[in-house]
Motif scaffolding. Structure first.
Motif, mmCIF file in Angstrom:
data_model
loop_
_atom_site.group_PDB
_atom_site.id
_atom_site.type_symbol
_atom_site.label_atom_id
_atom_site.label_comp_id
_atom_site.label_asym_id
_atom_site.label_seq_id
_atom_site.Cartn_x
_atom_site.Cartn_y
_atom_site.Cartn_z
ATOM 1 N N LEU A 27 0.833 -1.203 0.000
ATOM 2 C CA LEU A 27 0.000 0.000 0.000
ATOM 3 C C LEU A 27 0.870 1.257 0.000
ATOM 4 C CD1 LEU A 27 -2.753 -1.063 2.556
ATOM 5 C CD2 LEU A 27 -2.775 -1.267 0.059
ATOM 6 N N LEU A 28 1.930 1.255 0.815
ATOM 7 C CA LEU A 28 2.844 2.390 0.819
ATOM 8 C C LEU A 28 3.533 2.556 -0.528
ATOM 9 C CD1 LEU A 28 4.441 1.941 4.344
ATOM 10 C CD2 LEU A 28 3.042 3.868 3.595
ATOM 11 N N ASP A 29 3.802 1.432 -1.199
ATOM 12 C CA ASP A 29 4.484 1.513 -2.489
ATOM 13 C C ASP A 29 3.650 2.233 -3.541
ATOM 14 O OD1 ASP A 29 6.828 0.404 -1.692
ATOM 15 O OD2 ASP A 29 6.519 -1.551 -2.634
ATOM 16 N N ARG A 30 2.359 2.400 -3.295
ATOM 17 C CA ARG A 30 1.563 3.197 -4.233
ATOM 18 C C ARG A 30 2.100 4.624 -4.319
ATOM 19 N NH1 ARG A 30 -4.482 1.357 -2.124
ATOM 20 N NH2 ARG A 30 -4.368 -0.825 -2.823
ATOM 21 N N GLU A 31 2.633 5.114 -3.211
ATOM 22 C CA GLU A 31 3.186 6.463 -3.197
ATOM 23 C C GLU A 31 4.451 6.566 -4.032
ATOM 24 O OE1 GLU A 31 3.372 10.526 -1.994
ATOM 25 O OE2 GLU A 31 1.755 9.043 -1.918
ATOM 26 N N PHE A 32 5.205 5.476 -4.107
ATOM 27 C CA PHE A 32 6.519 5.498 -4.762
ATOM 28 C C PHE A 32 6.513 4.773 -6.119
ATOM 29 C CE2 PHE A 32 7.044 5.236 -0.108
ATOM 30 C CZ PHE A 32 7.570 6.498 0.108
ATOM 31 N N PHE A 33 5.372 4.231 -6.514
ATOM 32 C CA PHE A 33 5.303 3.343 -7.668
ATOM 33 C C PHE A 33 5.726 4.030 -8.959
ATOM 34 C CE2 PHE A 33 2.727 0.643 -10.686
ATOM 35 C CZ PHE A 33 3.429 -0.537 -10.460
ATOM 36 N N LEU A 34 5.237 5.230 -9.198
ATOM 37 C CA LEU A 34 5.576 5.924 -10.448
ATOM 38 C C LEU A 34 7.055 6.268 -10.511
ATOM 39 C CD1 LEU A 34 2.455 8.232 -10.816
ATOM 40 C CD2 LEU A 34 2.979 6.174 -12.136
ATOM 41 N N TYR A 35 7.655 6.534 -9.352
ATOM 42 C CA TYR A 35 9.093 6.805 -9.315
ATOM 43 C C TYR A 35 9.876 5.528 -9.609
ATOM 44 C CZ TYR A 35 7.339 10.962 -6.999
ATOM 45 O OH TYR A 35 6.649 12.112 -6.700
ATOM 46 N N ASP A 36 9.367 4.392 -9.140
ATOM 47 C CA ASP A 36 9.991 3.105 -9.428
ATOM 48 C C ASP A 36 9.922 2.805 -10.926
ATOM 49 O OD1 ASP A 36 11.175 0.627 -9.075
ATOM 50 O OD2 ASP A 36 9.719 -0.100 -7.624
ATOM 51 N N ILE A 37 8.802 3.150 -11.545
ATOM 52 C CA ILE A 37 8.655 2.956 -12.994
ATOM 53 C C ILE A 37 9.639 3.847 -13.749
ATOM 54 C CG2 ILE A 37 7.097 3.349 -14.946
ATOM 55 C CD1 ILE A 37 4.796 2.450 -13.122
ATOM 56 N N THR A 38 9.748 5.099 -13.331
ATOM 57 C CA THR A 38 10.696 6.018 -13.970
ATOM 58 C C THR A 38 12.117 5.487 -13.877
ATOM 59 O OG1 THR A 38 9.304 7.940 -13.515
ATOM 60 C CG2 THR A 38 11.642 8.355 -13.881
ATOM 61 N N ALA A 39 12.501 5.009 -12.706
ATOM 62 C CA ALA A 39 13.847 4.468 -12.531
ATOM 63 C C ALA A 39 14.040 3.190 -13.335
ATOM 64 C CB ALA A 39 14.107 4.208 -11.049
ATOM 65 N N SER A 40 12.980 2.384 -13.452
ATOM 66 C CA SER A 40 13.075 1.152 -14.241
ATOM 67 C C SER A 40 13.332 1.461 -15.712
ATOM 68 C CB SER A 40 11.783 0.336 -14.090
ATOM 69 O OG SER A 40 11.626 -0.126 -12.762
ATOM 70 N N LYS A 41 12.712 2.530 -16.209
ATOM 71 C CA LYS A 41 12.960 2.917 -17.601
ATOM 72 C C LYS A 41 14.422 3.293 -17.803
ATOM 73 C CE LYS A 41 10.292 5.424 -20.031
ATOM 74 N NZ LYS A 41 9.502 6.571 -20.525
ATOM 75 N N ALA A 42 14.964 4.068 -16.860
ATOM 76 C CA ALA A 42 16.377 4.447 -16.974
ATOM 77 C C ALA A 42 17.277 3.224 -16.892
ATOM 78 C CB ALA A 42 16.734 5.446 -15.875
ATOM 79 N N HIS A 43 16.917 2.268 -16.044
ATOM 80 C CA HIS A 43 17.722 1.046 -15.904
ATOM 81 C C HIS A 43 17.705 0.242 -17.205
ATOM 82 C CE1 HIS A 43 19.664 -2.318 -13.943
ATOM 83 N NE2 HIS A 43 18.680 -3.122 -14.315
ATOM 84 N N VAL A 44 16.529 0.146 -17.821
ATOM 85 C CA VAL A 44 16.424 -0.577 -19.098
ATOM 86 C C VAL A 44 17.293 0.097 -20.156
ATOM 87 C CG1 VAL A 44 14.853 -1.080 -21.011
ATOM 88 C CG2 VAL A 44 14.157 -1.577 -18.656
ATOM 89 N N GLU A 45 17.273 1.407 -20.209
ATOM 90 C CA GLU A 45 18.130 2.115 -21.161
ATOM 91 C C GLU A 45 19.596 1.790 -20.913
ATOM 92 O OE1 GLU A 45 17.122 6.166 -20.484
ATOM 93 O OE2 GLU A 45 15.100 5.986 -21.321
ATOM 94 N N GLY A 46 19.973 1.729 -19.640
ATOM 95 C CA GLY A 46 21.349 1.386 -19.308
ATOM 96 C C GLY A 46 21.697 -0.037 -19.712
#
Length: 431
Positions: A27-46
């Motif tokens: 439930l708390l991760d709902r607050e951070f979920f979009l930031y996790d997605i943003t970081a995942s995109k950068a990781h995939v690019e890397g």
């Protein structure tokens, strides 16, 4: 619950234990979920840059991550107890849509650096909001300090002490919130370090392009040591909460003043009606509940800070204890910022009751002026002090609050409030 990322063959998972381990994490991760997605995109690019995923896989993963973000915002995707946490949900969704490409997304990273980078991005936004709220409070205080100054009793020990003014009162809080805005910006600059790519705290045997993820995510620098990346979890959160607490401390004192000034015994201030509430039993009451809860808000932030500090009695390396820090920063930062957001409008619309303030200025409050004048004329100050104390009851004869303030020429005093200098400091704040 979906398949666990760490599930091993032949090992049973007890549902009660899993409920305890997961707690309200998803439930708390709902607050951070979009930031996790943003970081995942950068990781995939890397990963694409070092050949772990192909260009086609990277493009597909990027599209699916964008779609997941859109679905989360719209409510088409709900992060709930089907997943152990937000990280598991992202990988499950990518695997469901893209098969093996989704299974590659976790290459070279750990949930440890995932939550580090997601909360770090979140904290940066919250500190930016803190700086903006503090700046807004300071701006209103400066605007009101620039209005014609009204005499206001100055207190020490909650006893009437010397003549003060509304301009001095507002200038004091203006300078405090300018400092609070600066501290928020300085804290933001300090925590602006990218932990993504440090994995579980010891690096990985891949040439991860951490410079790319640092730039892509808008960090000013890379957090180099994987060990320190883990050690900084909690430490950086504490710094953010301390910056917020600094502002809430000033707010607590401001709210205390207003709590006193709005009483019938003082009667110095009237609040906008929207900032008061009624009693459930006493028809005559209008209570300054908003001000009281603003005053109490420091406690929520202090509790969050204390909880994280207590969690940090840990050795080097990641420990699961730190999972509980997410709730602390969420509740502390969210509540504190919501409190500060109300303050500018409240200060802009509160009304001073000049007759009540003038009536509260008594003759003895001019005694300090008398003593200083005698000292300036050559009488040893201690002798002047004693003489003024003996005649305190008549110290106000022939004097007015306006004269007292006009003669207060020390820098920052009633005749030299230095609003232009405070405005210059405010204008020079970074960001």
């Amino acid at each position: 619950m979906s398949d666990l990322l760490w599930q091993k063959a032949g090992v049973e998972t007890d549902a009660r234990i899993m409920r305890f381990l997961a707690g309200n994490d998803v439930l708390l991760d709902r607050e951070f979920f979009l930031y996790d997605i943003t970081a995942s995109k950068a990781h995939v690019e890397g990963l694409e840059r070092i050949g772990v995923v192909s260009a086609a896989e990277a493009a597909a993963l990027g599209r699916e991550l964008d779609t997941l973000g859109q679905d989360f915002r719209s409510g088409a995707f709900v992060l709930d107890e089907r997943y152990e946490d937000g990280h598991s949900a992202i990988e499950a969704r990518l695997t469901e849509r893209l098969g093996d490409a989704g299974r590659r997304v976790h290459t070279g990273r750990s949930r440890n650096d995932q939550i580090l980078v997601a909360t770090r991005l979140w904290l940066k936004e919250k500190l930016d909001a803190l700086a903006r709220h503090c700046r807004a409070v300071a701006e209103v205080c400066l605007d009101r300090a620039a209005q014609p100054a009204l005499p206001l009793p100055g207190y020490t020990h909650l006893q009437r002490a010397v003549v003060s003014s509304t301009a001095m009162w507002f200038a004091g809080f203006a300078e405090g919130f300018i400092d609070n805005a600066l501290r928020a910006r300085q804290t933001l600059a300090w925590i602006d370090a990218n932990p993504l790519g440090t994995a579980a705290g010891y690096g990985v045997n891949l040439p991860l392009d951490r410079a790319h993820t640092t730039a892509a995510l808008g960090f000013s620098r890379m957090q180099l040591s994987p060990i320190y990346a883990q050690l900084s979890r909690g430490k950086f959160e504490l710094a953010a909460l301390e910056a917020l607490a600094s502002a809430l401390l000033d707010l607590r004192r401001l709210a205390w003043d207003l709590s006193l000034f709005t009483t019938a015994e003082f009667g110095f201030v009237s609040l906008p009606p929207e900032y008061t509430t009624g009693s459930s039993i006493m028809p005559n009451k209008r209570n300054p509940d908003v001000v009281e809860l603003l005053r109490a808000s420091y406690a929520t932030v202090a509790a969050a800070r204390c909880e994280i500090e207590q969690l940090l009695s840990l050795p080097t390396g990641y420990q699961r204890d730190l999972q509980f820090s997410k709730g602390s920063i969420f509740h502390g930062m969210t509540h504190g910022l919501a409190a500060l957001e109300l303050v500018p409008d409240l200060l802009a619309r509160m009304h001073w009751n000049e007759p009540a303030m003038r009536a509260a200025i008594e003759p003895a409050m001019f005694a300090t002026d008398v003593a200083i004048e005698q000292a300036a004329a050559g009488v040893p100050f201690r002798d002047a002090y004693r003489a003024a104390a003996a005649a305190a009851a008549s110290a106000g004869e022939g004097r007015t609050p306006e004269r007292s303030l006009a003669e207060r020429v020390s820098p920052g005093g009633g005749a030299d409030v230095r609003l232009e200098e405070l405005a210059s400091r405010l204008a020079s704040l970074p960001g």
